[in-house]
Design a protein around this motif. Structure first.
Motif, PDB file in Angstrom:
ATOM      1  N   GLY A  89      25.228  -5.938   4.547  1.00 50.24           N
ATOM      2  CA  GLY A  89      25.186  -5.919   5.712  1.00 50.24           C
ATOM      3  C   GLY A  89      24.299  -4.832   6.602  1.00 50.24           C
ATOM      4  N   ASP A  90      24.008  -5.017   7.603  1.00 50.62           N
ATOM      5  CA  ASP A  90      23.313  -3.989   8.284  1.00 50.62           C
ATOM      6  C   ASP A  90      23.874  -2.556   8.581  1.00 50.62           C
ATOM      7  OD1 ASP A  90      24.744  -5.441  10.474  1.00 50.62           O
ATOM      8  OD2 ASP A  90      23.906  -4.630  11.769  1.00 50.62           O
ATOM      9  N   GLY A  91      25.182  -2.619   8.781  1.00 46.15           N
ATOM     10  CA  GLY A  91      25.933  -1.139   8.842  1.00 46.15           C
ATOM     11  C   GLY A  91      25.732  -0.598   7.342  1.00 46.15           C
ATOM     12  N   SER A  92      25.992  -1.430   6.534  1.00 45.24           N
ATOM     13  CA  SER A  92      26.209  -0.927   4.974  1.00 45.24           C
ATOM     14  C   SER A  92      24.687  -0.302   4.420  1.00 45.24           C
ATOM     15  CB  SER A  92      26.737  -1.835   4.104  1.00 45.24           C
ATOM     16  OG  SER A  92      28.180  -2.113   4.286  1.00 45.24           O
ATOM     17  N   ILE A 134      20.499  -8.978   3.594  1.00 43.78           N
ATOM     18  CA  ILE A 134      20.972  -8.342   4.527  1.00 43.78           C
ATOM     19  C   ILE A 134      21.562  -8.958   5.651  1.00 43.78           C
ATOM     20  CG2 ILE A 134      20.779  -6.112   6.139  1.00 43.78           C
ATOM     21  CD1 ILE A 134      18.520  -5.056   4.215  1.00 43.78           C
ATOM     22  N   VAL A 135      22.853  -9.365   5.805  1.00 46.18           N
ATOM     23  CA  VAL A 135      23.385 -10.033   7.163  1.00 46.18           C
ATOM     24  C   VAL A 135      23.228  -9.231   8.079  1.00 46.18           C
ATOM     25  CG1 VAL A 135      25.117 -11.483   7.722  1.00 46.18           C
ATOM     26  CG2 VAL A 135      24.751 -11.413   5.287  1.00 46.18           C
ATOM     27  N   ASP A 136      22.333  -9.304   8.921  1.00 48.56           N
ATOM     28  CA  ASP A 136      21.894  -8.421  10.151  1.00 48.56           C
ATOM     29  C   ASP A 136      22.781  -8.994  11.461  1.00 48.56           C
ATOM     30  OD1 ASP A 136      21.296  -6.446  12.026  1.00 48.56           O
ATOM     31  OD2 ASP A 136      19.131  -6.546  11.360  1.00 48.56           O
ATOM     32  N   ASN A 137      23.942  -8.754  11.508  1.00 53.30           N
ATOM     33  CA  ASN A 137      24.620  -9.030  12.945  1.00 53.30           C
ATOM     34  C   ASN A 137      24.579  -7.872  14.000  1.00 53.30           C
ATOM     35  OD1 ASN A 137      26.554  -7.574  11.889  1.00 53.30           O
ATOM     36  ND2 ASN A 137      28.144  -9.012  11.627  1.00 53.30           N
ATOM     37  N   GLY A 138      24.017  -6.676  13.595  1.00 53.02           N
ATOM     38  CA  GLY A 138      23.949  -5.796  14.694  1.00 53.02           C
ATOM     39  C   GLY A 138      25.312  -5.202  14.945  1.00 53.02           C
ATOM     40  N   SER A 139      26.069  -5.267  14.236  1.00 48.14           N
ATOM     41  CA  SER A 139      27.533  -4.726  14.276  1.00 48.14           C
ATOM     42  C   SER A 139      28.149  -4.238  13.056  1.00 48.14           C
ATOM     43  CB  SER A 139      28.062  -5.513  15.102  1.00 48.14           C
ATOM     44  OG  SER A 139      28.829  -6.587  14.316  1.00 48.14           O
ATOM     45  N   TYR A 140      28.972  -3.504  13.127  1.00 46.51           N
ATOM     46  CA  TYR A 140      30.188  -3.119  12.150  1.00 46.51           C
ATOM     47  C   TYR A 140      31.021  -4.114  11.910  1.00 46.51           C
ATOM     48  CZ  TYR A 140      27.606   1.426  11.694  1.00 46.51           C
ATOM     49  OH  TYR A 140      26.764   2.332  11.471  1.00 46.51           O
ATOM     50  N   GLY A 141      31.234  -5.188  11.399  1.00 45.41           N
ATOM     51  CA  GLY A 141      31.707  -6.135  11.693  1.00 45.41           C
ATOM     52  C   GLY A 141      33.214  -6.277  11.179  1.00 45.41           C
ATOM     53  N   SER A 142      33.561  -5.250  10.071  1.00 43.89           N
ATOM     54  CA  SER A 142      34.532  -5.211   9.493  1.00 43.89           C
ATOM     55  C   SER A 142      35.613  -4.116  10.251  1.00 43.89           C
ATOM     56  CB  SER A 142      34.628  -4.725   8.194  1.00 43.89           C
ATOM     57  OG  SER A 142      34.037  -5.738   7.228  1.00 43.89           O
TER      58      SER A 142
END
Ligand SMILES: [Mg+2]
Lengths: 185, 168
Positions: free
Chosen positions: A69-72, A95-103
């Motif tokens: 992920g982007d945050g990771s 890299i799944v980049d959703n611009g957010s800390y999803g979890s």
């Protein structure tokens, strides 16, 4: 398209690929969508999916996809330099980049602001870097898995999680089942 | 310039079946790292940070290569989470060859601060810990490496300034 829909779209192109999946929502969603022995789920340790994936790719010949992920990636940015300088013949970093800390409640990351992870990857020396839409991701993953080398795919998608349960499988069972699959050749 | 002790340590790693090493350098470990780069049987992938290195080692292990990390004791402050939630939680064997900076003979005062925390952190994490202090202590290395495989645990090998300055 959010991450769940993106993951759903890449399941059909995985084939025999060994998958290392990031902590939290991504692993839980992938587990729900398509649990298989060739999936290694991270239950902890934010930031190391790409490192585990690279070590695995360098150690054995089967294709490896690390779903990060982007945050990771932002928490372990040095990984992009290590990936660039130790190119594997069989490695794809998605890299799944959703611009957010999803979890953790969708707090914004810098990747959703001024920072381009694709540009960071290129500056680190990664040779094969593509940024794509969520809709184009499955095609990019399929193409990257089919060619020899190391690829980095930054897939832009919408933030948001679906309601899926936590993974309760024992970590040693996850690891041993995965290693048995790696050895199956 | 590598010494004979560096060559013996890397030869023991090779004989124990270690096929993957990651490292963050330390002056005391420069000779070991030099010999690693001359040893084709062992894949050496330098990392930027030791928690990243533990990720690489976990992946290499699952890919069939016995791993080892070469690092300085100051990095124990960086790797506690990776040790607990990755290496220990998934039961991955991982020898850690650690330069034990800040012990008697240390020239850099700041290194003493993390030396004080080194064994307490390892004890708190229940990591089997061995300490090379006198030349000849390295004879224990093959047994320690085997112990990591047998127990599927991280094991720490602390190597201090007295050891490195006297070892030939
Ligand atoms: Mg994210």
């Amino acid at each position: 398209m959010n991450r769940y829909e993106l993951l759903k779209s890449i399941v059909p192109v995985l084939g025999d690929t060994l998958v290392v999946c990031n902590i939290g929502a991504p692993s839980q969603e992938l587990f729900q969508l398509a649990d298989r022995p060739g999936n290694f789920y991270m239950l902890g340790t934010m930031g190391l999916a790409s490192s585990i994936g690279l070590g695995l790719a360098l150690a054995q010949p089967r294709p490896v996809l690390a779903i990060d992920g982007d945050g990771s990636v932002l928490t372990n940015l040095g990984t992009l330099a290590t990936i660039a300088n130790n190119p594997a013949r069989n490695f794809v970093l998605l890299i799944v980049d959703n611009g957010s800390y999803g979890s953790t409640g969708d707090q914004p990351t810098y990747a959703g602001k001024r920072t381009s992870l694709a540009e960071v990857a290129r500056a680190c020396g990664c040779a094969d870097v593509v940024e794509c839409s969520a809709e184009a991701t499955a095609g990019e993953v399929e193409a990257a898995l089919a060619r020899e080398g190391t690829s980095v795919i930054v897939a832009k998608c919408e933030a948001g999680n679906v309601d899926v349960p936590v993974i309760t499988m024992n970590p040693v069972v996850i690891r041993q089942r995965f290693m048995d699959e790696v050895r199956r050749a | 310039m590598a010494k004979d002790v560096d060559r013996r340590i890397v030869a023991d790693m090779k004989a124990a079946g270690i096929g993957f090493v990651t490292s963050v350098p330390c002056k005391q470990l420069a000779g070991v790292i030099e010999v690693l780069d001359e040893t084709p049987e062992i894949m050496h992938v330098p990392c930027n940070r030791e928690d990243e290195g533990m990720g690489l080692c976990a992946g290499a292990y699952m890919g069939g290569r016995m791993p080892c990390i070469v690092m300085q004791n100051t990095a124990l402050g960086v790797v506690v989470n990776a040790l607990a939630t990755l290496i220990q939680f998934y039961q991955i064997p991982l020898p850690m060859l650690i330069s034990y900076r800040g012990e008697v003979g240390e020239k850099v005062a700041c290194q003493v601060e993390m030396a004080l925390h080194t064994k307490p952190i390892l004890n708190q994490l229940h990591i089997p810990t061995y300490h090379f202090h006198r030349p000849g202590d390295e004879a224990e290395l093959p047994g320690i490496l085997n112990h990591a495989w047998v127990s599927s645990k991280p094991v720490a090998i602390l190597t201090d300034a007295s050891f490195w300055s006297a070892a030939k």
